[in-house]
Design a protein around this motif. Structure first.
Motif, PDB file in Angstrom:
ATOM      1  N   GLY A 157       5.275  -7.768 -15.177  1.00 35.50           N
ATOM      2  CA  GLY A 157       4.068  -8.071 -14.167  1.00 35.50           C
ATOM      3  C   GLY A 157       3.905  -7.573 -12.749  1.00 35.50           C
ATOM      4  O   GLY A 157       2.977  -6.898 -12.265  1.00 35.50           O
ATOM      5  N   ASN A 158       5.130  -8.328 -12.161  1.00 37.27           N
ATOM      6  CA  ASN A 158       5.044  -6.861 -10.898  1.00 37.27           C
ATOM      7  C   ASN A 158       4.734  -5.904 -10.306  1.00 37.27           C
ATOM      8  O   ASN A 158       4.152  -5.205  -9.711  1.00 37.27           O
ATOM      9  N   LEU A 159       5.474  -5.186 -11.663  1.00 36.82           N
ATOM     10  CA  LEU A 159       5.964  -3.994 -12.082  1.00 36.82           C
ATOM     11  C   LEU A 159       4.140  -2.903 -11.558  1.00 36.82           C
ATOM     12  O   LEU A 159       3.502  -2.506 -10.740  1.00 36.82           O
ATOM     13  N   PHE A 160       3.114  -3.798 -12.177  1.00 37.27           N
ATOM     14  CA  PHE A 160       2.029  -3.398 -12.911  1.00 37.27           C
ATOM     15  C   PHE A 160       1.304  -3.656 -11.311  1.00 37.27           C
ATOM     16  O   PHE A 160       0.261  -3.080 -11.065  1.00 37.27           O
ATOM     17  N   TYR A 161       1.964  -5.345 -10.631  1.00 33.83           N
ATOM     18  CA  TYR A 161       0.564  -5.305  -9.971  1.00 33.83           C
ATOM     19  C   TYR A 161       1.008  -4.663  -8.716  1.00 33.83           C
ATOM     20  O   TYR A 161      -0.066  -4.265  -8.563  1.00 33.83           O
ATOM     21  N   THR A 162       1.688  -4.348  -8.165  1.00 29.47           N
ATOM     22  CA  THR A 162       2.011  -3.599  -7.169  1.00 29.47           C
ATOM     23  C   THR A 162       1.500  -1.778  -7.540  1.00 29.47           C
ATOM     24  O   THR A 162       1.181  -1.507  -6.179  1.00 29.47           O
ATOM     25  N   LEU A 163       1.883  -1.559  -8.783  1.00 29.89           N
ATOM     26  CA  LEU A 163       0.961   0.309  -9.337  1.00 29.89           C
ATOM     27  C   LEU A 163      -0.312  -0.599  -8.893  1.00 29.89           C
ATOM     28  O   LEU A 163      -0.824   0.771  -7.950  1.00 29.89           O
ATOM     29  N   ILE A 164      -1.072  -1.794  -9.066  1.00 26.05           N
ATOM     30  CA  ILE A 164      -2.254  -1.266  -9.582  1.00 26.05           C
ATOM     31  C   ILE A 164      -2.608  -1.313  -7.971  1.00 26.05           C
ATOM     32  O   ILE A 164      -4.032  -1.478  -7.153  1.00 26.05           O
ATOM     33  N   ALA A 165      -2.395  -2.817  -7.258  1.00 28.25           N
ATOM     34  CA  ALA A 165      -3.240  -3.500  -6.348  1.00 28.25           C
ATOM     35  C   ALA A 165      -1.887  -3.549  -5.054  1.00 28.25           C
ATOM     36  O   ALA A 165      -3.441  -3.817  -3.931  1.00 28.25           O
ATOM     37  N   LYS A 166      -1.697  -2.564  -4.835  1.00 27.12           N
ATOM     38  CA  LYS A 166      -0.873  -2.356  -3.035  1.00 27.12           C
ATOM     39  C   LYS A 166      -0.403  -0.918  -3.166  1.00 27.12           C
ATOM     40  O   LYS A 166      -0.969  -0.156  -3.392  1.00 27.12           O
ATOM     41  N   LYS A 167      -1.005  -1.587  -1.248  1.00 26.87           N
ATOM     42  CA  LYS A 167      -1.332  -0.090  -1.101  1.00 26.87           C
ATOM     43  C   LYS A 167       0.268   1.034  -0.198  1.00 26.87           C
ATOM     44  O   LYS A 167       0.962   0.552  -0.650  1.00 26.87           O
ATOM     45  N   ARG A 168      -0.251   2.558  -0.593  1.00 26.13           N
ATOM     46  CA  ARG A 168       1.059   3.173  -0.734  1.00 26.13           C
ATOM     47  C   ARG A 168       1.042   2.841   1.410  1.00 26.13           C
ATOM     48  O   ARG A 168       0.829   3.323   2.192  1.00 26.13           O
ATOM     49  N   THR A 169       2.670   1.395   1.707  1.00 26.50           N
ATOM     50  CA  THR A 169       3.075   1.978   2.838  1.00 26.50           C
ATOM     51  C   THR A 169       4.529   2.421   3.261  1.00 26.50           C
ATOM     52  O   THR A 169       4.729   2.770   4.737  1.00 26.50           O
ATOM     53  N   ALA A 170       4.617   3.331   2.205  1.00 32.38           N
ATOM     54  CA  ALA A 170       6.282   3.142   2.224  1.00 32.38           C
ATOM     55  C   ALA A 170       6.868   4.697   2.926  1.00 32.38           C
ATOM     56  O   ALA A 170       5.823   5.632   3.188  1.00 32.38           O
ATOM     57  N   PRO A 171       7.707   4.606   4.276  1.00 34.07           N
ATOM     58  CA  PRO A 171       7.908   5.457   5.097  1.00 34.07           C
ATOM     59  C   PRO A 171       8.887   6.518   4.497  1.00 34.07           C
ATOM     60  O   PRO A 171       9.084   6.310   3.047  1.00 34.07           O
ATOM     61  N   ASN A 172       9.182   8.410   5.041  1.00 34.33           N
ATOM     62  CA  ASN A 172       9.759   8.691   4.081  1.00 34.33           C
ATOM     63  C   ASN A 172      11.279   7.825   3.738  1.00 34.33           C
ATOM     64  O   ASN A 172      11.652   8.329   3.100  1.00 34.33           O
ATOM     65  N   ASP A 173      11.889   6.486   4.978  1.00 32.43           N
ATOM     66  CA  ASP A 173      13.321   6.217   4.702  1.00 32.43           C
ATOM     67  C   ASP A 173      12.619   4.734   4.678  1.00 32.43           C
ATOM     68  O   ASP A 173      12.880   3.819   5.341  1.00 32.43           O
ATOM     69  N   PRO A 174      12.482   4.940   3.219  1.00 28.53           N
ATOM     70  CA  PRO A 174      11.444   2.994   3.064  1.00 28.53           C
ATOM     71  C   PRO A 174      13.024   1.527   3.795  1.00 28.53           C
ATOM     72  O   PRO A 174      12.694   0.797   3.930  1.00 28.53           O
ATOM     73  N   TRP A 175      14.151   2.247   3.665  1.00 27.16           N
ATOM     74  CA  TRP A 175      14.295   0.887   3.542  1.00 27.16           C
ATOM     75  C   TRP A 175      15.565   1.425   4.877  1.00 27.16           C
ATOM     76  O   TRP A 175      16.378   0.051   5.818  1.00 27.16           O
ATOM     77  N   GLY A 176      14.885   2.397   5.466  1.00 25.69           N
ATOM     78  CA  GLY A 176      15.893   2.632   7.295  1.00 25.69           C
ATOM     79  C   GLY A 176      17.644   3.241   6.530  1.00 25.69           C
ATOM     80  O   GLY A 176      18.120   2.258   7.353  1.00 25.69           O
ATOM     81  N   LEU A 187      16.065   0.871  -9.994  1.00 25.90           N
ATOM     82  CA  LEU A 187      13.916   0.634  -9.940  1.00 25.90           C
ATOM     83  C   LEU A 187      14.121   0.691  -8.245  1.00 25.90           C
ATOM     84  O   LEU A 187      13.056   0.767  -7.774  1.00 25.90           O
ATOM     85  N   TYR A 188      14.170  -0.657  -8.035  1.00 26.08           N
ATOM     86  CA  TYR A 188      14.291  -0.794  -7.149  1.00 26.08           C
ATOM     87  C   TYR A 188      14.435  -0.344  -5.589  1.00 26.08           C
ATOM     88  O   TYR A 188      13.872  -0.670  -4.921  1.00 26.08           O
ATOM     89  N   PHE A 189      15.231  -0.077  -5.582  1.00 25.23           N
ATOM     90  CA  PHE A 189      15.803   1.365  -4.313  1.00 25.23           C
ATOM     91  C   PHE A 189      14.789   2.250  -3.823  1.00 25.23           C
ATOM     92  O   PHE A 189      14.713   2.812  -2.950  1.00 25.23           O
ATOM     93  N   TRP A 190      14.100   3.151  -5.322  1.00 26.30           N
ATOM     94  CA  TRP A 190      14.513   4.001  -4.871  1.00 26.30           C
ATOM     95  C   TRP A 190      12.102   3.953  -5.619  1.00 26.30           C
ATOM     96  O   TRP A 190      11.426   4.688  -5.938  1.00 26.30           O
ATOM     97  N   PHE A 191      12.396   2.562  -6.190  1.00 28.36           N
ATOM     98  CA  PHE A 191      10.554   2.655  -6.361  1.00 28.36           C
ATOM     99  C   PHE A 191       9.467   2.356  -5.280  1.00 28.36           C
ATOM    100  O   PHE A 191       8.931   3.362  -5.303  1.00 28.36           O
ATOM    101  N   PRO A 192       9.998   2.249  -4.179  1.00 25.09           N
ATOM    102  CA  PRO A 192       9.160   2.841  -2.638  1.00 25.09           C
ATOM    103  C   PRO A 192       8.763   3.880  -2.657  1.00 25.09           C
ATOM    104  O   PRO A 192       7.895   5.041  -1.943  1.00 25.09           O
ATOM    105  N   LYS A 193      10.013   4.933  -3.258  1.00 22.57           N
ATOM    106  CA  LYS A 193      10.330   6.276  -2.497  1.00 22.57           C
ATOM    107  C   LYS A 193       9.200   7.589  -3.956  1.00 22.57           C
ATOM    108  O   LYS A 193       8.118   8.507  -3.596  1.00 22.57           O
ATOM    109  N   MET A 194       9.006   6.448  -5.139  1.00 23.11           N
ATOM    110  CA  MET A 194       8.446   7.107  -6.162  1.00 23.11           C
ATOM    111  C   MET A 194       7.124   6.562  -5.909  1.00 23.11           C
ATOM    112  O   MET A 194       5.764   7.523  -6.392  1.00 23.11           O
ATOM    113  N   SER A 195       6.980   5.381  -5.892  1.00 24.64           N
ATOM    114  CA  SER A 195       5.265   5.121  -5.716  1.00 24.64           C
ATOM    115  C   SER A 195       4.609   4.371  -3.687  1.00 24.64           C
ATOM    116  O   SER A 195       3.770   4.658  -3.828  1.00 24.64           O
TER     117      SER A 195
END
Lengths: 297, 556
Positions: free
Chosen positions: B509-528, B432-440
């Protein structure tokens, strides 16, 4: 990685193996087994007895010893990988090791870590197999045969040779008695659903199923009151299916049977009468044409 | 067939060529025909289906965790709480038996298996360079059938649910001893979940076998795809057997057949053999994809390639095959022939060898690496330690004399939770933590993530480590109450549950907050990490476009 790391890895595995043997030795010393000392017979109130803290049969004691040996050979694979993991976390962090080594295979190592664990498993399996053989060696000429029936939600017992039936009421005040140092063949069935007869101190657990007879055996070598419980989910009151077995000297065992209205086979009656110091009721010989009774003999 | 990539291609070229061009410039970019909720209800896009699987698994895990809380509440106050002379029980013994059965059924069929189906659905087509699964509509059906399955199972509580455990042994589960419809509804729930499994498995096998990008030979596939493939074969072969035994139980209940009824010439032991023939491969279904995910995560954050890729592939396949031959180790006290007990014990030890190979290979991946302690990596490292513990208790259980002592005691509960929680769940959270930036396109909070990790890790050990001792001391499992001397350890175990509860609440809580309030900032390779990883999902945008890539990627 450098030579220091390789040395550390070797040390970790040696230390892990030593820790495993130490753990095994500690367990073996902390739980020495053997017969319960005179007068320390557990009562219904004292702690639960089990194969590790109070083994009451040769099988239970063998399991105790085998458990210590298994810890010795298997725990290196518990301690050493975890210590290796912790070493990697501290030594190979990005701060400490900014340039990662790029190796990704080493065939001799991979062959070694396939074959060596297999050999160590054999070292565990061979003694375990010997204990299994002991567990399977049901007495061909048992001193006592005990029929066990699981019901929802209590156990009933029957000594076919003596025609005695008792029921455990679960409180510990109506245990079934067994004579010490005698081979007991246990034959189990169930009346309604699956149950399991489990007395930890004897090293005995076997499922009892309706429509089938399953067997096990025990040679209790310690006197005392041993507790167990049903070990197969059997309905709402599964947790209350307590088992109480009291292991007593032979004389007390026959006295208890007599009190329960036993009839003793002719070949044993004389000896038992002498033991108890009083006459006992002899099982009536079956009538000449009673084929059923004759077949039951 | 297709154009093979040129042999000598510089690494730089393989990574730099963008695989996605803006939608306006792409000649055949499809536009979704629905918006909002209709888009989700009608989608056949493997990525959206994967996300739905993951949400479904998350809510099912909450339900399963709530049931676990009920179990712990009862075991903390086994004889109730006495207030001014009146005894208030936490729940009745009947309800308790339903709680333990449903806790397991929900976690197995609706949390863990769908979670891996979700990750597999999302990632496998992208990782092999395909645009979708081979059968997109069947893919959607396989997900949606889980909804009535879960509803059926949940509603079964109204009709007595299953008081016979998730294993459902007759005669206890037969009509005579479970007269209400709850068991029938439970069986239907299992059937529908099984259909989902089989369809998903078919889809994965066909997709992976036929739709790999040019140049992606079998031994160039990411390990997660291998894990999904072997898991799918297990599901395809084993789940129909579960369907068979469930159907036999159902006909015994509803049509008075006699498969498991001794009075009609049947045998309760037969059920156990057929049930476990599925349910042992089921445990590998519940861990192999996690093994694959951990392999990807560890290589990424150790900054070096996975050690012994080929050995890992062979080990995974070997575990899959041997996994069909060990089911009797769940039945060592059931009354099998002696030689059969020895055989199953031997095969169970055999399967420990490839599992050990995997653990050593992960350690060798970390060794000499340059480890970045992201939350995903912490879950992977935690998995390695906890799964080792679970694996070792498993080896002990392969030892028949020892198993006879601890079968159906809390030792087994300790083992299963170390491998399913310390194993499967940790890999799911790491994934979840690894691929969440890719998915969302967004990152989950790393700082909070570390707090959550430690809460869950600590709670898990406080809860499940003492259970090893309880089992050895003789505390049976599936019991509503217990001997007095086990009380203090049970209280400690329940205390550990509170840590996991806290972690779970913070995570949601963090899951909902991130999906609702945060912007999409992840690049193609989110972890480099893709200079080492080189997997295709990190060569496209976060999230990927509906068609995954404009140009089918070239294999490095």
């Amino acid at each position: 990685m450098n030579k220091k790391d390789i040395r550390a890895l070797v040390v970790i595995w040696i230390v892990g193996t030593l820790m495993a043997f130490l753990t095994a030795a500690l367990v073996y010393a902390a739980y020495p087994g053997g017969s319960l000392p005179e007068g320390s017979a557990p009562t219904a109130e004292t702690a639960t007895t089990s194969w590790i803290n109070a083994p009451a049969s040769p099988v239970a004691d063998s399991v105790r010893v085998n458990f210590a040996w298994t810890i010795a050979v298997i725990f290196p694979f518990l301690y050493a990988p975890i210590m290796t993991l912790i070493y990697c976390i501290f030594r190979f962090s990005r701060e400490k090791n900014p340039n990662a080594d790029q190796f990704h295979e080493h065939v001799p190592l991979e062959v070694a870590w396939t074959i060596l664990p297999a050999l160590i498993l054999v070292a565990m399996a061979v003694p375990a197999y010997q204990v299994l053989v002991l567990m399977e060696k049901r007495p061909t000429n048992p001193d006592v045969v005990l029929d066990i029936t699981g019901h929802q939600f209590f156990w009933s017992y029957n000594f076919p040779k003596y025609d005695v039936s008792v029921t455990d009421d679960g409180t510990g005040r109506s245990p079934v008695l067994l004579p010490v140092d005698k081979d007991v063949l246990l034959k189990g069935t169930a009346s309604q659903v699956n149950h399991a007869w489990f007395v930890p101190a004897f090293g005995v657990k076997f499922d009892v199923l309706p429509g089938r007879t399953t067997t096990s055996w025990v040679r209790p070598n310690s006197q005392g009151l041993f507790k167990g419980q049903c070990a197969e989910l059997c309905g709402a009151l599964h947790a209350y299916m307590w088992i109480h077995v009291k292991v007593v000297p032979e004389k007390e065992f026959y006295a208890w049977l007599k009190e329960k209205g036993a009839t003793f086979p002719p070949d044993e009656a004389a000896r038992i009468s002498q033991l108890l110091g009083e006459e006992v009721e002899v099982t009536a010989a079956p009538a000449p044409g009673d084929t059923l009774a004759l077949a039951a003999k | 067939m297709s154009i093979a990539p040129p042999e000598k291609q510089s690494k730089a070229a393989a990574v730099e060529v963008p695989l996605y061009v803006p939608v306006e410039d792409a000649p055949h970019a499809p536009t979704p025909s629905h918006k909002g909720i209709m888009r989700w209800l009608t989608t056949v896009d493997h990525k959206l289906i994967g996300v739905m699987y993951l949400w479904f698994a998350a809510f099912s895990a909450v339900a399963g965790g709530a049931l676990a809380g009920g179990i712990r509440a009862q075991l903390t106050f086994p004889e109730g709480i006495t207030i001014s002379g009146t005894v208030y029980r936490v729940m009745s013994p009947e309800l308790y038996n339903q709680f333990i059965g449903m806790h397991a059924s929900f976690m197995i069929f609706f949390a863990i298996i769908p979670a891996f189906a979700g990750f597999g659905n999302y990632l496998v087509p992208i990782m092999i360079g395909a645009r979708d699964m081979a059968f997109p509509k069947m893919n959607a059906f396989a997900f949606w059938i889980l909804i009535p399955a879960a509803i059926m199972m949940m509603l079964s509580f109204l009709w007595g649910s299953t008081g016979a455990g998730w294993t459902g042994y007759p005669p206890l589960s037969s009509r005579a001893y479970s007269p209400l419809a709850g068991v029938d509804m439970w069986i239907f729930g299992v059937h529908l979940a099984g259909i989902s499994s089989i369809m998903g498995a078919l889809n994965f096998i066909v997709t992976i076998s036929n739709m790999r990008a040019p140049g992606m030979k079998w031994f160039k596939m990411p390990l997660f795809c291998w894990a999904s493939l072997v898991t799918s074969w297990l599901q395809l072969v084993a789940t129909p057997v579960l369907a068979g035994v469930m159907t036999m139980l159902l006909t015994d209940r509803m049509m008075d057949t006699g498969f498991f009824n001794p009075a009609k010439g049947g045998d309760p032991l037969l059920y156990q053999h057929i049930f476990w023939f599925y349910s042992h491969p089921a445990v590998y279904i519940m861990i192999l994809p996690g093994f694959g995910m951990v392999s990807q995560i560890m290589a990424a954050f150790a900054g070096k390639p996975l050690f012994g890729y080929k050995g890992m592939v062979y080990a995974t396949a070997f575990i899959g095959i041997i996994g069909f031959l060990v089911w009797g180790h769940h039945m060592f006290t059931a009354g099998m022939e002696p030689w059969l007990r020895a055989y199953f014990s031997f095969m169970t030890m055999v399967i420990a060898v490839p599992t050990g190979v995997k653990i050593f290979s992960w350690l060798a991946t970390l060794w000499g690496g340059s480890i970045r302690f992201t939350v995903a990596m912490m879950y992977a490292l935690g998995f390695l330690g906890l799964f080792t513990i679970g694996g070792i208790s498993g080896v002990f259980l392969a030892n028949v004399p020892f198993d006879v002592q601890v079968h159906d005691t809390y030792f087994v509960v300790a083992h299963i939770h170390y491998v399913l929680f310390g194993g499967s769940i940790m890999t799911i959270l790491g994934g979840l933590y690894f691929w969440f930036p890719k998915m969302s396109g967004r990152y989950l909070d790393e700082k909070l993530g570390k707090v959550i990790f430690w809460l869950i890790f600590t709670g898990m050990n406080i809860t499940f480590m003492p259970m090893h001792w309880l089992g050895i001391a003789g505390m049976a499992r599936r019991i509503y109450t217990y001997r007095e001397e086990f009380h203090s350890l049970n209280q400690l175990i329940s205390f550990g549950y509170l840590f996991m509860l806290a972690g779970g609440i913070l995570l949601f809580g963090n899951l909902f907050y991130t999906l609702i309030a945060k912007k999409r900032t992840a690049p193609n390779d989110p972890w480099g990490t893709n200079d080492v990883q080189k997997t295709f999902e990190f060569m496209t945008t976060s999230p990927p476009p509906p068609h995954n890539f404009d140009r089918v990627p070239k294999v490095a």
